[in-house]
Motif scaffolding. Structure first.
Motif, PDB file in Angstrom:
ATOM      1  N   TYR A 138      38.998  41.834  29.918  1.00 57.60           N
ATOM      2  CA  TYR A 138      39.653  40.542  30.111  1.00 57.60           C
ATOM      3  C   TYR A 138      40.824  40.692  31.083  1.00 57.60           C
ATOM      4  N   VAL A 139      40.471  40.810  32.352  1.00 57.89           N
ATOM      5  CA  VAL A 139      41.472  40.908  33.413  1.00 57.89           C
ATOM      6  C   VAL A 139      41.110  39.921  34.519  1.00 57.89           C
ATOM      7  N   VAL A 140      42.103  39.615  35.365  1.00 57.61           N
ATOM      8  CA  VAL A 140      41.881  38.659  36.447  1.00 57.61           C
ATOM      9  C   VAL A 140      42.535  39.163  37.725  1.00 57.61           C
ATOM     10  N   VAL A 165      43.999  31.313  30.770  1.00 54.21           N
ATOM     11  CA  VAL A 165      43.218  30.551  31.742  1.00 54.21           C
ATOM     12  C   VAL A 165      42.363  29.534  30.994  1.00 54.21           C
ATOM     13  N   THR A 166      42.401  28.290  31.454  1.00 55.42           N
ATOM     14  CA  THR A 166      41.639  27.221  30.817  1.00 55.42           C
ATOM     15  C   THR A 166      40.640  26.633  31.804  1.00 55.42           C
ATOM     16  N   GLY A 167      39.396  26.527  31.361  1.00 50.83           N
ATOM     17  CA  GLY A 167      38.339  25.963  32.183  1.00 50.83           C
ATOM     18  C   GLY A 167      37.617  24.849  31.466  1.00 50.83           C
ATOM     19  N   PRO A 168      36.476  24.395  31.997  1.00 52.26           N
ATOM     20  CA  PRO A 168      35.727  23.288  31.395  1.00 52.26           C
ATOM     21  C   PRO A 168      35.266  23.560  29.963  1.00 52.26           C
ATOM     22  N   ASN A 169      35.042  24.836  29.618  1.00 46.06           N
ATOM     23  CA  ASN A 169      34.479  25.162  28.300  1.00 46.06           C
ATOM     24  C   ASN A 169      35.470  25.804  27.331  1.00 46.06           C
ATOM     25  N   GLY A 170      36.725  25.946  27.730  1.00 43.64           N
ATOM     26  CA  GLY A 170      37.668  26.559  26.807  1.00 43.64           C
ATOM     27  C   GLY A 170      38.737  27.371  27.507  1.00 43.64           C
ATOM     28  N   SER A 171      39.476  28.149  26.738  1.00 44.03           N
ATOM     29  CA  SER A 171      40.577  28.960  27.261  1.00 44.03           C
ATOM     30  C   SER A 171      40.379  30.425  26.892  1.00 44.03           C
ATOM     31  N   GLN A 172      40.991  31.304  27.690  1.00 44.96           N
ATOM     32  CA  GLN A 172      40.890  32.740  27.427  1.00 44.96           C
ATOM     33  C   GLN A 172      42.155  33.435  27.917  1.00 44.96           C
ATOM     34  N   LYS A 173      42.698  34.334  27.085  1.00 42.27           N
ATOM     35  CA  LYS A 173      43.860  35.128  27.459  1.00 42.27           C
ATOM     36  C   LYS A 173      43.402  36.344  28.256  1.00 42.27           C
ATOM     37  N   ALA A 174      44.138  36.697  29.323  1.00 38.49           N
ATOM     38  CA  ALA A 174      43.763  37.838  30.160  1.00 38.49           C
ATOM     39  C   ALA A 174      45.004  38.417  30.827  1.00 38.49           C
ATOM     40  N   GLN A 175      44.828  39.594  31.446  1.00 37.61           N
ATOM     41  CA  GLN A 175      45.907  40.268  32.159  1.00 37.61           C
ATOM     42  C   GLN A 175      45.671  40.206  33.661  1.00 37.61           C
ATOM     43  N   VAL A 176      46.739  40.046  34.427  1.00 43.19           N
ATOM     44  CA  VAL A 176      46.663  40.107  35.888  1.00 43.19           C
ATOM     45  C   VAL A 176      46.676  41.575  36.300  1.00 43.19           C
ATOM     46  N   GLN A 177      45.608  42.010  36.958  1.00 39.75           N
ATOM     47  CA  GLN A 177      45.508  43.407  37.371  1.00 39.75           C
ATOM     48  C   GLN A 177      45.031  43.573  38.819  1.00 39.75           C
ATOM     49  N   ASP A 178      44.837  42.454  39.514  1.00 40.16           N
ATOM     50  CA  ASP A 178      44.263  42.553  40.857  1.00 40.16           C
ATOM     51  C   ASP A 178      44.706  41.371  41.706  1.00 40.16           C
TER      52      ASP A 178
END
Length: 215
Positions: A138-140, A165-178
């Protein structure tokens, strides 16, 4: 002694492959072998003789013809209209589709934004933060504008930042790595791993509208 005058001696001047030299002074009667039959010229041989780089032109034209035929076949099958095929390469491609913007600062941990959400595989090498992850993590990759400039991206304060991050189908927690290059991500846009993208959108869409904020 037997009289051989009535016997016919073979003609020593003949040879299966041509005429043999009769004497050291008679050179005009000597040929090694009749020349082979030359095939009639074709359109390809005439083209090659007429143009200096005839062979290169013919090879290039042949390759271009095969490539064009392949594009026609793929277009007939509808591959270019299928978003899933267009995004199977696993990288962010194309121009930004949705309106993007961002506000706040990382220093105060109150930055947020919205834009395009795409997906990629970070497993092809090290990230901009010098870390190694796979498509299931779970990274972005944050767009270059919001990631900011740093002498050494590995030491950027953005690396490891937590966002939702929230999109059309839901939200997800992630880390910025890139970092996502500006060619694929405009301001506010984020490139997600398949694990993150799958929880907020549909892979068939390829590029979805998202919003995000710090955790």
């Amino acid at each position: 002694m037997a009289d051989n005058s009535n016997y016919n001696l073979p003609n020593t001047t003949l040879h299966p492959f041509g005429v043999m030299k009769n004497s050291s002074s008679d050179v005009s009667r000597f040929t090694e072998r009749d020349s082979l039959i030359t095939p009639p010229p074709t359109i390809w041989t005439r083209f090659n003789v007429k143009f200096k780089f005839g062979k290169a032109i013919l090879l290039g034209s042949g390759g271009l013809g095969i490539f064009t035929l392949m594009l026609i076949v793929l277009g007939t099958l509808g591959v270019f209209k299928n978003k899933r095929y267009r995004n199977e390469v696993g990288i962010s491609i194309g121009k930004s589709k949705y309106k993007g913007d961002s506000r706040g600062s990382w220093a105060n941990n109150d930055i947020n934004g919205e834009g395009d959400g795409t997906y990629y595989d970070p497993g092809v090498g090290l990230t901009a933060c010098g870390t190694s992850f796979t498509a299931s993590d779970y990274v972005v990759a944050m767009n270059a504008f919001d990631f900011g400039e740093s002498v050494n991206p590995n030491e950027s304060p953005v690396c490891g930042a937590c966002i939702i991050v929230t999109g059309p189908n839901g939200s997800q927690k992630a880390q910025v790595q890139d970092i996502c290059p500006s060619t694929g991500c405009g301001r506010g846009s984020v490139d997600l791993t398949p694990a993150v993208f799958n929880n907020i959108g549909d892979f068939a869409d390829g590029r979805i509208p998202i919003s995000w904020k710090t955790c």
